[in-house]
Design a protein around this motif. Structure first.
Motif, PDB file in Angstrom:
ATOM      1  N   ILE A 122       0.858  -1.181   0.000  1.00 55.05           N
ATOM      2  CA  ILE A 122       0.000   0.000   0.000  1.00 55.05           C
ATOM      3  C   ILE A 122       0.891   1.227   0.000  1.00 55.05           C
ATOM      4  N   VAL A 123       0.623   2.113  -0.935  1.00 52.75           N
ATOM      5  CA  VAL A 123       1.423   3.341  -1.069  1.00 52.75           C
ATOM      6  C   VAL A 123       0.495   4.537  -0.906  1.00 52.75           C
ATOM      7  N   PHE A 124       0.777   5.371   0.084  1.00 50.85           N
ATOM      8  CA  PHE A 124       0.040   6.623   0.259  1.00 50.85           C
ATOM      9  C   PHE A 124       0.795   7.739  -0.453  1.00 50.85           C
ATOM     10  N   VAL A 125       0.103   8.444  -1.327  1.00 47.83           N
ATOM     11  CA  VAL A 125       0.677   9.662  -1.894  1.00 47.83           C
ATOM     12  C   VAL A 125       0.216  10.800  -1.006  1.00 47.83           C
ATOM     13  N   ALA A 126       1.091  11.217  -0.126  1.00 46.02           N
ATOM     14  CA  ALA A 126       0.757  12.270   0.842  1.00 46.02           C
ATOM     15  C   ALA A 126       1.278  13.607   0.315  1.00 46.02           C
ATOM     16  N   SER A 127       2.084  14.305   1.102  1.00 48.82           N
ATOM     17  CA  SER A 127       2.589  15.603   0.667  1.00 48.82           C
ATOM     18  C   SER A 127       3.694  16.061   1.591  1.00 48.82           C
ATOM     19  N   LYS A 128       4.570  16.863   1.068  1.00 50.42           N
ATOM     20  CA  LYS A 128       5.551  17.552   1.906  1.00 50.42           C
ATOM     21  C   LYS A 128       4.854  18.274   3.037  1.00 50.42           C
ATOM     22  N   ASN A 129       3.630  18.750   2.771  1.00 52.17           N
ATOM     23  CA  ASN A 129       2.888  19.505   3.773  1.00 52.17           C
ATOM     24  C   ASN A 129       2.451  18.656   4.957  1.00 52.17           C
ATOM     25  N   GLY A 130       2.532  17.339   4.847  1.00 55.52           N
ATOM     26  CA  GLY A 130       2.255  16.485   5.990  1.00 55.52           C
ATOM     27  C   GLY A 130       3.363  16.515   7.011  1.00 55.52           C
ATOM     28  N   LEU A 131       4.547  16.984   6.615  1.00 58.32           N
ATOM     29  CA  LEU A 131       5.698  17.091   7.515  1.00 58.32           C
ATOM     30  C   LEU A 131       6.102  18.541   7.770  1.00 58.32           C
ATOM     31  N   ALA A 132       5.889  19.371   6.777  1.00 57.46           N
ATOM     32  CA  ALA A 132       6.310  20.778   6.881  1.00 57.46           C
ATOM     33  C   ALA A 132       5.087  21.680   6.749  1.00 57.46           C
ATOM     34  N   ALA A 133       4.847  22.505   7.761  1.00 55.55           N
ATOM     35  CA  ALA A 133       3.675  23.375   7.747  1.00 55.55           C
ATOM     36  C   ALA A 133       3.798  24.441   6.661  1.00 55.55           C
ATOM     37  N   SER A 134       2.638  24.835   6.137  1.00 52.74           N
ATOM     38  CA  SER A 134       2.588  25.908   5.152  1.00 52.74           C
ATOM     39  C   SER A 134       1.546  26.924   5.599  1.00 52.74           C
ATOM     40  N   PRO A 135       1.750  28.188   5.301  1.00 54.21           N
ATOM     41  CA  PRO A 135       0.781  29.200   5.708  1.00 54.21           C
ATOM     42  C   PRO A 135      -0.523  29.083   4.921  1.00 54.21           C
ATOM     43  N   ASN A 136      -1.617  29.411   5.560  1.00 54.76           N
ATOM     44  CA  ASN A 136      -2.935  29.469   4.937  1.00 54.76           C
ATOM     45  C   ASN A 136      -3.371  28.115   4.355  1.00 54.76           C
ATOM     46  N   ALA A 137      -2.985  27.023   5.002  1.00 49.78           N
ATOM     47  CA  ALA A 137      -3.360  25.689   4.511  1.00 49.78           C
ATOM     48  C   ALA A 137      -3.501  24.717   5.683  1.00 49.78           C
ATOM     49  N   SER A 138      -4.064  25.172   6.783  1.00 47.64           N
ATOM     50  CA  SER A 138      -4.121  24.335   7.984  1.00 47.64           C
ATOM     51  C   SER A 138      -4.951  23.071   7.760  1.00 47.64           C
TER      52      SER A 138
END
Length: 700
Positions: A572-588
């Protein structure tokens, strides 16, 4: 009632306008293709065609007679000019002086390359002498159901005489090879007015001096047999009449969705297998009949049928009236083991000192009363074709048992074909399987850039793929594109909302029916949103969580259920995101949901390890090209957040990366391939960043 001849007789597809101006070899190709275009004439890979053509010898410049004949492993319906072997007729005739007798006939195959004309690399088949020694310019050999029904009858010689008189002769069973070629030559010399011959338990040979006349003869002979059978079987109950009633289509597929993964798990010990399901009227008529089990145990007759379907099918102990599926699943291990033991005993009874080792002892064909036929093979095309061959065998058994007594090949003859050293040599020459051969993948978000690129990467390595997406229009575009490149056997699609439990379960059931199960899940369905936290509505928050967290949970849960039913492990492969590890502004909302994905994957890696189910994460960043989530509002919002415009956003992301490179869908697909392939077989619970370098997303 007998139904095999409800369809009209074979059409004569020869078009004089299309054939006008063709050379003799081109006419052979044309004749071959139109013969092979109808499965009632011959099935995929079955039969062969030839023409004896005058050619200029490249060494002497003289005119010489050259045999053009379908090469080894070809299919007359799809063959091209390069699919024909070409051999000097004078050299083929010279081989007769080297022939030492029937016990040495296999060694004659080794001489065929020495007869090659024009440095043709296409290998000649073992049927080459059968065509070479018929003293006519054009020869057809086909396995039409109507002819084999006669050939597989107990009194086939008498039936052949009754139907055709002296026009078509008869020869007793003889394994294809050099000796049979000499038999055909003798028959032609002894019967100069005959147009062909029926080979017992095998098929039909026809011949003529022009391509059109040969084609016309083949079609006419098959149609004559068809008419004769129809006259004598019309109104008769098929296979002794019905014993079971079919379940309705939905119920049949529900049964198969549970049955196929269980069978697949048992038969994939040596290598993964792919399944095919057939519930066509001909199949249902047979599996529901009184005489099905008695006929099934006899096996098939025609060598081509037998090689594709094995010594006999396995009849699954399902009773459609009782609906005893749970009982069947419980008893399935014992049924399959019993078949294996019977097959091993058959091998021991029939083997020779030089026989190849025992091959896979599992059945190819599984007959399920009230439901249909399941076939398993090393790839989808082979599983489908094996099923088609068994449908041909059903048609043969129907007609033969109606006008006479059907007989399969004698056990020793069947073994000698299955374990023929020449067939073994052909198997040994097969190319090495690709890295994902026989694997089945389901890709959510399959219509988007990353999903489609991942599907293409898997298909290129031999996998079968089910594309799942909520966007029906884009899903069709993606499926059509991949089908054009890789063929319709290996690509399926299903419209699916990952937040809908019923839709998710239905999609996995569809994958089980189409391919037999699932080995790989790529959870890639996506959404993206951008808003300051005080402007993030509860609806927006919930939408992110439903698709990116709950949706990933639902598809993973269904994948676990199916993979456990197969007992074959999985990836099973999840395509997640850099944003799952590194916070980004205006995308909580987006970042939190992606973080949830990553932690869910870790939890599932713990749960799946004991079953061999690996769970890993790919973290892309800023994959703009081809991505559906970068269309419209999200693109505008992210451009606004970073103070740039649409055109400048990709450049901004590239420049902020450590490697100063753009991330493309194909890059993410390569990471998804790594986690699906055996190269990562000892990896689970891992995260692979595909972000061109972002220090905030380092996992350590």
């Amino acid at each position: 009632m007998l139904k095999s001849f409800d369809n009209p007789l074979l059409d004569n597809r020869w078009d004089d306008a299309a054939a006008k101006g063709m050379s003799e070899s081109e006419l052979l190709l044309y004749r071959s293709n139109i013969l092979g275009s109808d499965k009632r004439v011959t099935n995929y890979g079955g039969g062969n065609t030839s023409a004896k053509v005058m050619e200029t010898d490249p060494l002497t410049g003289e005119e010489v007679e050259v045999l053009w004949v379908k090469g080894s492993g070809g299919d007359i319906g799809s063959i091209k000019m390069d699919g024909f072997a070409t051999l000097y007729m004078d050299k083929l005739n010279a081989l007769k002086s080297l022939y030492r007798g029937v016990e040495y006939e296999d060694e004659m195959v080794g001489y065929l390359p020495h007869c090659t004309f024009g440095l043709n690399p296409r290998a000649a088949s073992i049927d080459t002498p059968l065509h070479a020694y018929v003293p006519r310019k054009h020869v057809d050999h086909v396995h039409a159901d109507a002819i084999i029904a006669i050939a597989a009858s107990k009194n086939s010689k008498e039936l052949t005489q009754e139907i055709f008189g002296d026009r078509i002769g008869w020869l007793p069973w003889k394994r294809p090879g050099y000796e049979l070629g000499l038999w055909l030559e003798k028959f032609c010399h002894d019967n100069p007015d005959a147009d062909g011959v029926v080979l017992e338990s095998h098929g039909l040979f026809t011949w003529a001096d022009t391509a059109k006349e040969c084609y016309d003869t083949t079609i006419d002979v098959i149609n004559r047999a068809t008419e004769w059978l129809h006259e004598r079987t019309s109104g008769m109950p098929a296979f002794g009449g019905a014993k079971h009633d079919s379940l309705d289509k939905t119920e049949r597929r529900n049964v198969v969705a549970r049955l196929m993964p269980a069978i697949r798990g048992f038969v994939s010990g040596n290598q993964h297998m792919v399944g095919h399901f057939d519930d066509s009227p001909a199949v249902l008529e047979f599996v529901n009949s009184q005489n099905m089990e008695d006929l099934a145990v006899l096996g098939t007759s025609c060598p081509d049928h037998f090689l594709r379907t094995k010594i006999r099918p396995l009849v699954v102990d399902f009773n459609p009236a009782k609906g005893n599926l749970d009982e069947v699943l419980t008893g399935l291990p014992a049924q399959i083991e019993s078949y294996r033991e019977d097959y091993a005993a058959y091998y021991e009874r029939c083997k020779h000192d030089d026989s190849p080792a025992l091959r896979d002892p599992n059945a190819v064909v599984y007959l399920v009363p009230g439901v249909g036929m399941i076939t398993f093979a090393k790839d989808k095309a082979t599983a489908r074709i094996s099923g088609e061959f068994y449908v041909n065998a059903i048609n043969v058994m129907r007609e033969a048992s109606a006008v006479s007594e059907y007989q399969g090949l004698p056990e020793q003859e069947a073994f000698d074909i299955e374990y023929w050293l020449l067939e073994e040599a052909k198997l040994q020459r097969m190319p090495k399987p690709k890295s994902l051969a026989s694997r089945v993948a389901l890709v959510t978000g399959g219509a988007g850039g990353i999903g489609a690129a991942t599907a293409q990467r898997y298909l290129s390595e031999g996998a079968c793929v089910v594309l799942a997406d909520i966007d029906a229009d884009n899903l069709k575009v993606a499926q059509d594109s991949l089908t054009q490149s890789y063929g319709k056997d290996v690509v399926r699609s299903v419209v699916m909302d990952v937040t809908n439990e019923e839709a998710v379960a239905k999609a996995f059931a569809e994958a089980a029916v189409e391919f037999g199960g699932i080995d790989i899940l790529v959870s890639n369905a996506g959404i993206a949103s951008s808003a300051p936290v005080e402007e993030t509505s509860l609806a927006l928050w919930n939408k992110n969580m439903e698709i990116l967290s709950t949706g990933y949970f639902l598809v993973s849960r269904e994948a676990f259920r199916l993979m456990r039913a197969q007992s074959m492990g999985g990836s099973i492969v999840f395509v997640a995101s850099k944003n799952g590890l590194a916070a980004s502004p205006n995308a909580s909302a987006y970042c939190t949901a992606k973080a949830s994905e990553i932690h869910l994957a870790r939890c599932l890696a713990l749960e799946g390890a004991e079953a061999g189910i690996r769970v890993n994460v790919v973290n892309p960043d800023a994959v703009l090209r081809g991505s559906k989530i970068w269309e419209g509002e999200w693109l505008d919002q992210r451009a606004s957040t970073y103070g740039t415009d649409k055109d400048g956003l990709e450049e901004m992301y590239r420049e902020r990366s450590m490697l100063k490179r753009s991330v493309l869908p194909e890059d993410v697909a390569e990471a998804c391939y790594f986690f699906a392939a055996e190269t990562s077989s000892k990896s689970t619970g891992n995260i692979l960043n595909v972000d061109a370098g972002n220090v905030q997303a380092f996992t350590r």
